[in-house]
Design a protein around this motif. Structure first.
Motif, PDB file in Angstrom:
ATOM      1  N   GLN A   1      38.841  41.412  22.943  1.00 43.05           N
ATOM      2  CA  GLN A   1      39.588  42.437  23.672  1.00 43.05           C
ATOM      3  C   GLN A   1      38.647  43.454  24.310  1.00 43.05           C
ATOM      4  O   GLN A   1      38.815  43.822  25.484  1.00 43.05           O
ATOM      5  N   ALA A   2      37.639  43.904  23.558  1.00 44.82           N
ATOM      6  CA  ALA A   2      36.696  44.876  24.115  1.00 44.82           C
ATOM      7  C   ALA A   2      35.925  44.282  25.300  1.00 44.82           C
ATOM      8  O   ALA A   2      35.681  44.957  26.314  1.00 44.82           O
ATOM      9  N   ARG A   3      35.548  43.003  25.184  1.00 44.12           N
ATOM     10  CA  ARG A   3      34.813  42.380  26.290  1.00 44.12           C
ATOM     11  C   ARG A   3      35.703  42.186  27.515  1.00 44.12           C
ATOM     12  O   ARG A   3      35.258  42.333  28.659  1.00 44.12           O
ATOM     13  N   LEU A   4      36.976  41.845  27.285  1.00 43.26           N
ATOM     14  CA  LEU A   4      37.882  41.681  28.411  1.00 43.26           C
ATOM     15  C   LEU A   4      38.152  43.016  29.108  1.00 43.26           C
ATOM     16  O   LEU A   4      38.279  43.080  30.348  1.00 43.26           O
ATOM     17  N   VAL A   5      38.250  44.106  28.343  1.00 46.51           N
ATOM     18  CA  VAL A   5      38.415  45.439  28.944  1.00 46.51           C
ATOM     19  C   VAL A   5      37.195  45.779  29.794  1.00 46.51           C
ATOM     20  O   VAL A   5      37.306  46.290  30.936  1.00 46.51           O
ATOM     21  N   SER A   6      36.005  45.506  29.234  1.00 49.43           N
ATOM     22  CA  SER A   6      34.785  45.755  29.994  1.00 49.43           C
ATOM     23  C   SER A   6      34.741  44.893  31.254  1.00 49.43           C
ATOM     24  O   SER A   6      34.314  45.350  32.341  1.00 49.43           O
TER      25      SER A   6
ATOM     26  N   GLU B   1      34.963  45.995  43.077  1.00 43.76           N
ATOM     27  CA  GLU B   1      35.847  46.057  44.248  1.00 43.76           C
ATOM     28  C   GLU B   1      35.597  47.318  45.066  1.00 43.76           C
ATOM     29  O   GLU B   1      35.597  47.296  46.309  1.00 43.76           O
ATOM     30  N   GLU B   2      35.402  48.451  44.371  1.00 34.69           N
ATOM     31  CA  GLU B   2      35.164  49.707  45.081  1.00 34.69           C
ATOM     32  C   GLU B   2      33.804  49.723  45.779  1.00 34.69           C
ATOM     33  O   GLU B   2      33.626  50.330  46.844  1.00 34.69           O
ATOM     34  N   LEU B   3      32.781  49.068  45.174  1.00 34.70           N
ATOM     35  CA  LEU B   3      31.432  49.097  45.723  1.00 34.70           C
ATOM     36  C   LEU B   3      31.145  47.968  46.706  1.00 34.70           C
ATOM     37  O   LEU B   3      30.051  47.904  47.285  1.00 34.70           O
ATOM     38  N   LEU B   4      32.118  47.056  46.865  1.00 33.00           N
ATOM     39  CA  LEU B   4      31.849  45.848  47.630  1.00 33.00           C
ATOM     40  C   LEU B   4      31.440  46.164  49.077  1.00 33.00           C
ATOM     41  O   LEU B   4      30.545  45.533  49.635  1.00 33.00           O
ATOM     42  N   ARG B   5      32.078  47.174  49.743  1.00 34.50           N
ATOM     43  CA  ARG B   5      31.814  47.455  51.153  1.00 34.50           C
ATOM     44  C   ARG B   5      30.592  48.356  51.334  1.00 34.50           C
ATOM     45  O   ARG B   5      29.730  48.080  52.180  1.00 34.50           O
ATOM     46  N   ARG B   6      30.480  49.412  50.476  1.00 37.81           N
ATOM     47  CA  ARG B   6      29.388  50.358  50.724  1.00 37.81           C
ATOM     48  C   ARG B   6      28.095  50.007  49.998  1.00 37.81           C
ATOM     49  O   ARG B   6      27.018  50.476  50.378  1.00 37.81           O
ATOM     50  N   ASP B   7      28.181  49.216  48.909  1.00 40.65           N
ATOM     51  CA  ASP B   7      26.955  48.858  48.173  1.00 40.65           C
ATOM     52  C   ASP B   7      27.097  47.437  47.620  1.00 40.65           C
ATOM     53  O   ASP B   7      27.378  47.230  46.431  1.00 40.65           O
ATOM     54  N   PRO B   8      26.933  46.430  48.483  1.00 40.39           N
ATOM     55  CA  PRO B   8      27.131  45.036  48.047  1.00 40.39           C
ATOM     56  C   PRO B   8      26.208  44.627  46.910  1.00 40.39           C
ATOM     57  O   PRO B   8      26.602  43.844  46.046  1.00 40.39           O
ATOM     58  N   GLU B   9      24.960  45.165  46.915  1.00 43.90           N
ATOM     59  CA  GLU B   9      24.036  44.772  45.845  1.00 43.90           C
ATOM     60  C   GLU B   9      24.538  45.249  44.475  1.00 43.90           C
ATOM     61  O   GLU B   9      24.491  44.515  43.478  1.00 43.90           O
ATOM     62  N   ALA B  10      25.008  46.521  44.406  1.00 47.26           N
ATOM     63  CA  ALA B  10      25.540  47.043  43.133  1.00 47.26           C
ATOM     64  C   ALA B  10      26.792  46.279  42.721  1.00 47.26           C
ATOM     65  O   ALA B  10      27.014  45.984  41.537  1.00 47.26           O
ATOM     66  N   ALA B  11      27.627  45.896  43.701  1.00 41.95           N
ATOM     67  CA  ALA B  11      28.833  45.120  43.387  1.00 41.95           C
ATOM     68  C   ALA B  11      28.455  43.752  42.829  1.00 41.95           C
ATOM     69  O   ALA B  11      29.080  43.250  41.875  1.00 41.95           O
ATOM     70  N   ALA B  12      27.412  43.142  43.427  1.00 41.36           N
ATOM     71  CA  ALA B  12      26.982  41.833  42.922  1.00 41.36           C
ATOM     72  C   ALA B  12      26.459  41.936  41.489  1.00 41.36           C
ATOM     73  O   ALA B  12      26.705  41.048  40.652  1.00 41.36           O
ATOM     74  N   ALA B  13      25.743  43.029  41.192  1.00 38.99           N
ATOM     75  CA  ALA B  13      25.240  43.218  39.821  1.00 38.99           C
ATOM     76  C   ALA B  13      26.390  43.385  38.836  1.00 38.99           C
ATOM     77  O   ALA B  13      26.362  42.851  37.719  1.00 38.99           O
ATOM     78  N   LEU B  14      27.426  44.149  39.240  1.00 41.04           N
ATOM     79  CA  LEU B  14      28.589  44.324  38.364  1.00 41.04           C
ATOM     80  C   LEU B  14      29.324  42.998  38.153  1.00 41.04           C
ATOM     81  O   LEU B  14      29.822  42.707  37.060  1.00 41.04           O
ATOM     82  N   LEU B  15      29.432  42.196  39.217  1.00 39.22           N
ATOM     83  CA  LEU B  15      30.100  40.895  39.063  1.00 39.22           C
ATOM     84  C   LEU B  15      29.307  39.956  38.154  1.00 39.22           C
ATOM     85  O   LEU B  15      29.886  39.191  37.364  1.00 39.22           O
ATOM     86  N   ALA B  16      27.968  40.022  38.240  1.00 38.91           N
ATOM     87  CA  ALA B  16      27.147  39.209  37.337  1.00 38.91           C
ATOM     88  C   ALA B  16      27.351  39.654  35.893  1.00 38.91           C
ATOM     89  O   ALA B  16      27.438  38.830  34.967  1.00 38.91           O
ATOM     90  N   GLU B  17      27.442  40.967  35.695  1.00 35.21           N
ATOM     91  CA  GLU B  17      27.701  41.477  34.332  1.00 35.21           C
ATOM     92  C   GLU B  17      29.088  41.066  33.859  1.00 35.21           C
ATOM     93  O   GLU B  17      29.294  40.751  32.686  1.00 35.21           O
ATOM     94  N   ALA B  18      30.049  41.066  34.797  1.00 37.91           N
ATOM     95  CA  ALA B  18      31.406  40.641  34.436  1.00 37.91           C
ATOM     96  C   ALA B  18      31.414  39.167  34.042  1.00 37.91           C
ATOM     97  O   ALA B  18      32.126  38.767  33.100  1.00 37.91           O
ATOM     98  N   ARG B  19      30.642  38.343  34.799  1.00 41.05           N
ATOM     99  CA  ARG B  19      30.575  36.920  34.448  1.00 41.05           C
ATOM    100  C   ARG B  19      29.982  36.725  33.049  1.00 41.05           C
ATOM    101  O   ARG B  19      30.444  35.904  32.255  1.00 41.05           O
ATOM    102  N   GLN B  20      28.951  37.515  32.718  1.00 44.55           N
ATOM    103  CA  GLN B  20      28.357  37.434  31.394  1.00 44.55           C
ATOM    104  C   GLN B  20      29.354  37.875  30.315  1.00 44.55           C
ATOM    105  O   GLN B  20      29.451  37.250  29.256  1.00 44.55           O
ATOM    106  N   SER B  21      30.097  38.935  30.606  1.00 40.12           N
ATOM    107  CA  SER B  21      31.107  39.400  29.638  1.00 40.12           C
ATOM    108  C   SER B  21      32.191  38.365  29.422  1.00 40.12           C
ATOM    109  O   SER B  21      32.698  38.183  28.309  1.00 40.12           O
ATOM    110  N   SER B  22      32.570  37.671  30.532  1.00 38.58           N
ATOM    111  CA  SER B  22      33.605  36.641  30.379  1.00 38.58           C
ATOM    112  C   SER B  22      33.109  35.512  29.490  1.00 38.58           C
ATOM    113  O   SER B  22      33.869  34.946  28.677  1.00 38.58           O
ATOM    114  N   GLY B  23      31.810  35.133  29.617  1.00 40.23           N
ATOM    115  CA  GLY B  23      31.263  34.084  28.748  1.00 40.23           C
ATOM    116  C   GLY B  23      31.234  34.513  27.291  1.00 40.23           C
ATOM    117  O   GLY B  23      31.557  33.710  26.390  1.00 40.23           O
TER     118      GLY B  23
END
Length: 442
Positions: A253-258, A267-289
């Protein structure tokens, strides 16, 4: 011809071996039964009558009768043990005594008086004395009487009085009659040893009519057992649900919340800072695993996939590989037990091996699973320091409670210095055929 005689003699002696093997212990049991019946039963009957008579007189019987009853139960339990050795097992029918029911209190007196087994024991004392004396002493005296004749004691006695006197079987007037006592002694010895087994069995069967549990007491014991096992099963289930809830809350549950928060920020950083958004998505992928791994671990704790796929045989072998010890696994199951029994047996083995690894100090251990007489038998042993005790609580007590929900039993043999052997049995019928190998070393 010279060789044929010893061979024939050896065959005759081999044929008599069961007679000696079974007859001598039966003779000893008969002697014990007879002596106990003729000495203790009349005394205990008299004490019981006196203690009952003292109840109206100043209330002395309230304290005396439970004490006398405890001695009578000790005596009855001796007869139960002797009867079990004669092939007639007699279960102990007494109701459990509450801790507050100490001697000298009204609670103890009421508990003893209300137990039907108390009065069955009392009713058995006199008939048991008669049956035990007759059957027990007859089982012991017939072979001894034959030994007396075989030793030729009658000849010696008759020789001292000029071959005139009384032998052990009839009046003796001459040496020829005295010599006849020897074959008669052999006959009495053989018949006595053969009859000793039947006499002790007859006495044990007669005793069982008085000392076995009544149908009402059997039903009451079953109700008490079901009440206890149901309460244990409910407690175990509640504890398991709390564990699952805790593991979900602290892990997946804690990992899914994260994961959800990271995706929202991405989603908020996707337009103004794509690199930071990509880093967050990579972290999200790791959390999902990691969340998926937590969920898989949680599922394994509920019902291991290896148990469903490979059965109890393969699951126990896989379990043994995770323990940092040399563990020999021997499984002899012609088919698979029902799924609930498999699960209970698997987790019982897992808990026992965890105890071995943590507390025993052992270098090697072994697990054996067999099925016979409608029961799944599990034995787990180690060469550790010993001293394991299910009464102290902990993992072994948890195993016992888990098995009790399926009418299973557990015993522990763990003397100081080892080895420790935990034996578990679960009533079950095997179903689907197995597909895994039957023996090996993990």
């Amino acid at each position: 011809m010279n060789r044929a005689l010893p061979d024939r003699l050896r065959q005759r002696l081999d044929a008599l071996a069961p007679l000696w093997r079974d007859g001598l212990p039966a003779m000893a049991r008969g002697l014990a039964v007879g002596l106990l019946a003729v000495t203790l039963n009349p005394v205990l009957f008299a004490l019981s009558v006196v203690s009952l008579a003292l109840i109206p007189a100043a209330g002395l019987g309230f304290a005396a009768f439970p004490i006398v009853t405890s001695v009578v139960r000790w005596r009855a339990n001796l007869s139960r043990r002797l009867a079990a050795r004669s092939g007639v097992p007699i279960p102990v029918p007494y109701r459990p005594v509450p801790a507050r029911a100490v001697y000298g209190t009204w609670e103890r007196f009421r508990q003893v008086v209300s137990d039907p087994a108390t009065w069955l024991d009392f009713a058995w004392l006199v008939p048991g004395a008669i049956a035990g004396t007759v059957c027990g002493l007859l089982a012991a005296c017939l072979p001894l009487y034959g030994v007396e004749g075989m030793l030729g004691i009658a000849i010696l006695l008759s020789a001292s009085i000029d071959w005139y006197g009384y032998g052990i079987f009839w009046p003796i007037d001459n040496p020829v009659e005295a010599l006849l006592t020897i074959p008669m002694g052999v006959l009495f010895l053989v018949v006595g040893l053969a009859g000793a087994r039947w006499l002790t069995w007859i006495e044990a069967t007669f005793t069982s009519y008085f000392l076995r549990p009544t149908p009402s007491s059997v039903l009451a014991q079953q109700v008490r057992h079901l009440t206890v096992t149901r309460a244990d099963a409910v407690d175990t289930q509640a504890a398991e649900l709390r564990r699952i809830e805790r593991d979900l809350h602290d892990g997946a549950q804690a990992r899914l919340v994260s994961l959800s928060m990271n995706i929202g920020m991405a989603e908020e950083l996707l337009r103004r800072d794509p690199e930071a958004a990509a880093a967050l998505l990579a972290e999200a992928r790791q959390s999902s695993g990691l969340a998926l791994a937590d969920l898989r671990g949680l599922v394994r704790g509920i019902h291991p996939p290896v148990l469903a796929e490979r059965g109890l045989d393969g699951a126990v072998r896989a379990l043994a590989l995770t323990v940092p010890l040399h563990i020999a696994v021997d499984v002899d199951l012609p088919a698979r037990p029902p799924a609930p029994i498999e699960s209970a047996a698997y987790f019982a083995v897992a808990e026992a091996l965890t105890n071995v690894a943590k507390h025993s100090g052992a270098s090697t251990a072994w697990v054996r699973l067999t099925h016979h007489d409608g029961r799944l038998a599990i034995q787990i042993g180690d060469n550790g320091r010993g001293g394991a005790n299910a009464e102290a609580g902990g993992g072994l007590r948890g195993i016992e409670r888990r098995l009790a929900a399926f009418d299973g039993i557990m015993s522990v043999s763990s003397p100081p210095g080892g080895p420790t052997v935990v034996t578990m049995e679960l009533p079950c019928a095997l179903s689907s055929p197995r597909t895994s190998p039957s023996s090996g070393t993990a």
